[in-house]
Design an enzyme around this catalytic site. Sequence first.
Site, short mmCIF file in Angstrom:
data_model
loop_
_atom_site.label_atom_id
_atom_site.label_comp_id
_atom_site.label_asym_id
_atom_site.label_seq_id
_atom_site.Cartn_x
_atom_site.Cartn_y
_atom_site.Cartn_z
N ARG A 182 119.40 65.88 55.25
CA ARG A 182 119.95 64.77 54.47
C ARG A 182 119.71 63.41 55.11
O ARG A 182 119.64 62.40 54.42
CB ARG A 182 121.44 64.95 54.28
N ASP A 198 132.61 66.59 63.58
CA ASP A 198 131.54 67.43 64.15
C ASP A 198 132.03 68.29 65.31
O ASP A 198 131.26 69.05 65.88
CB ASP A 198 130.36 66.55 64.60
N LYS A 251 121.38 63.41 68.84
CA LYS A 251 120.63 63.63 67.60
C LYS A 251 120.99 62.57 66.55
O LYS A 251 120.11 61.97 65.93
CB LYS A 251 120.97 65.02 67.03
N ASN A 252 122.28 62.33 66.36
CA ASN A 252 122.70 61.44 65.27
C ASN A 252 122.49 59.96 65.59
O ASN A 252 122.67 59.11 64.72
CB ASN A 252 124.15 61.73 64.88
N CYS A 263 125.55 70.11 50.20
CA CYS A 263 125.18 70.94 51.34
C CYS A 263 126.36 71.81 51.74
O CYS A 263 127.43 71.72 51.13
CB CYS A 263 124.63 70.11 52.49
N ARG A 280 118.73 72.89 65.04
CA ARG A 280 118.70 71.55 64.47
C ARG A 280 119.38 70.55 65.40
O ARG A 280 119.08 69.36 65.36
CB ARG A 280 119.43 71.52 63.12
N ILE A 324 137.34 64.67 56.56
CA ILE A 324 136.07 64.00 56.24
C ILE A 324 135.27 64.78 55.19
O ILE A 324 134.76 64.20 54.23
CB ILE A 324 135.19 63.80 57.50
N ARG A 352 128.83 65.56 49.52
CA ARG A 352 128.10 64.51 50.24
C ARG A 352 127.23 63.59 49.35
O ARG A 352 126.01 63.55 49.47
CB ARG A 352 127.25 65.12 51.36
C1 EPZ Z 1 127.02 61.60 59.62
O1 EPZ Z 1 126.76 62.10 58.33
C2 EPZ Z 1 126.51 62.64 60.59
N1 EPZ Z 1 125.08 62.82 60.38
C3 EPZ Z 1 127.25 63.95 60.39
O2 EPZ Z 1 126.80 64.85 61.38
C4 EPZ Z 1 128.75 63.70 60.56
O3 EPZ Z 1 129.45 64.88 60.26
C5 EPZ Z 1 129.22 62.58 59.63
O4 EPZ Z 1 128.41 61.39 59.85
C6 EPZ Z 1 130.68 62.18 59.83
O5 EPZ Z 1 130.89 61.78 61.15
C7 EPZ Z 1 124.23 61.97 60.98
O6 EPZ Z 1 124.60 61.03 61.67
C8 EPZ Z 1 122.77 62.22 60.78
P1 EPZ Z 1 129.31 59.95 56.21
P2 EPZ Z 1 126.87 61.13 57.05
O7 EPZ Z 1 128.49 59.15 55.28
O8 EPZ Z 1 126.37 59.79 57.43
C9 EPZ Z 1 131.43 60.62 51.97
C10 EPZ Z 1 126.31 67.02 62.27
O9 EPZ Z 1 126.79 68.17 62.35
N2 EPZ Z 1 130.39 59.75 51.41
O10 EPZ Z 1 130.05 59.23 57.29
O11 EPZ Z 1 126.23 61.83 55.91
C11 EPZ Z 1 130.86 61.94 52.49
O12 EPZ Z 1 130.69 62.88 51.45
C12 EPZ Z 1 126.58 66.19 61.07
O13 EPZ Z 1 125.58 66.51 63.15
C13 EPZ Z 1 130.45 59.38 50.08
O14 EPZ Z 1 131.36 59.78 49.33
O15 EPZ Z 1 128.43 61.11 56.86
C14 EPZ Z 1 131.91 62.32 53.50
O16 EPZ Z 1 132.99 62.93 52.86
C15 EPZ Z 1 126.68 66.82 59.78
N3 EPZ Z 1 129.48 58.54 49.58
C16 EPZ Z 1 132.35 60.98 54.08
O17 EPZ Z 1 131.96 60.00 53.13
C17 EPZ Z 1 128.48 58.05 50.37
O18 EPZ Z 1 127.63 57.30 49.85
C18 EPZ Z 1 131.73 60.61 55.44
O19 EPZ Z 1 130.33 60.81 55.36
C19 EPZ Z 1 128.43 58.43 51.73
C20 EPZ Z 1 129.40 59.28 52.23
#
Ligand code: EPZ
Length: 429
Positions: A101, A316, A22-23, A125, A408, A338, A130
């Site tokens: 998102r 995850d 999915k991701n 969320c 999802r 994370i 996030r």
């Molecule tokens: C991706 O989310 C995945 N989603 C998530 O999958 C996964 O949990 C996550 O990566 C971490 O591995 C998809 O790929 C569609 P991040 P993403 O940006 O890209 C902070 C699932 O269950 N951050 O790596 O949104 C954020 O808040 C899910 O399939 C900022 O502060 O994750 C988090 O604490 C849910 N500012 C950390 O970084 C930003 O601009 C990592 O988030 C971006 C992120």
Amino acid sequence: MDRIRIRGGNRLNGTIAISGAKNAALPLMAASLLTEDTLKLENVPHLADISTMAALLAHHGVKIGLEGDAPNGGHRGRVMSFNAQTITDTEAPYDLVRKMRASVLVLGPLVARIGEARVSMPGGCAIGNRPIDLHLKGLEALGAEIELAEGYIAARAPKGGLKGGHIVFPFASVGATENLLMAACLADGETVISNAAREPEITDLAHCLMAMGADISGVGTDTLTVRGQKTLHGATHPIIPDRIETATYVMAVGIAGGEVELTNTRVDFLKSALEKLTESGLKITPTVKGMKVSRGQHRLKGVDVMTEPFPGFPTDLQAQMMALMSTANGASMITETIFENRFMHVPELSRMGANITVHGASAMVRGVKSLTGAQVMATDLRASVSLVLAGLAAEGETVLHRVYHLDRGYERLEEKLAACGADIERLKG
Ligand code: EPZ
């Protein structure tokens, strides 16, 4: 609303075919916005999030075709084509973004190709706040002007389009790396992304972009260098197997016992998780098609886990690991680094008899001999599936509510588990 009923206690035996990731699929679909030609994706999983992304792309004017819809058993999953020759609308509306998102992944491609986009700000969320500040700062580093108003991000490229630049992320973000990698492919000149996330889904995206004519080096490392092109062209790309789905079924065998072969998958995406699971007593052997997983009559032992960006233990899988550890012999310390609020499964697992104490970002799980079935529900995808795992091992009946979270991200979960002997069914309505 659908529910899932599980009567626990059956061991699992058989074969489970893993679906496409999915991701990986979501950013790959967004990448279709970068070219006038057709992007064909193979091994697309059949999931609610994929339909949401398809609806968003269709809203932008992308023509979408479904070219094959065989069930996932030793083949290449669904084949979908995306043609973004004419972008009719550059706005990603609130109604679609609030559902998912990952919709924000259209921002980079739209600004890079069309020069502008207006995308609803995703709110917080269930798993945390996030923010998307890194996505926006990265686009600014490529020359975009960003305005935030009325709950929307309005981004505009300078005259002549985005310009190559140096983006230094303060920490690794999967989505920001993907958004900026896509945008940089059509920027004028060279872009360097430092402290890029290294998840296999990003590598998959880079491989697809390169098949579309992008010039990217450093793939798989934390420094990506992109030499922008005037245009990209069409390509056909097979999506990698879902590593999170794979490990979820590894843990299903861990909690229920039995022997299952997972096919259409890869062990190399899951090194740190499989090491932990082996340490806890699961037998995992690579096979030609994926891996064989087994647990005899013995209980697993408690192991400590800390979530980290790839190649560390994935966030995850944290909820599923907690379910698994709740019946292990001994204690396990599970630390989430994370997301700040990703323990929403703890009270539900506790209702099933798990012994878990949370201290800040860590949860101490003291393994119990058995769990008991209950009515449960969760607020996100991985938390929901952790309750399914607990239900497989629990005495009596577990009914999981709010199954739309599962839909999802897990394709035909109840069918795949039932085929291996689990007593699990979907209750409609
Ligand atoms: C991706 O989310 C995945 N989603 C998530 O999958 C996964 O949990 C996550 O990566 C971490 O591995 C998809 O790929 C569609 P991040 P993403 O940006 O890209 C902070 C699932 O269950 N951050 O790596 O949104 C954020 O808040 C899910 O399939 C900022 O502060 O994750 C988090 O604490 C849910 N500012 C950390 O970084 C930003 O601009 C990592 O988030 C971006 C992120």
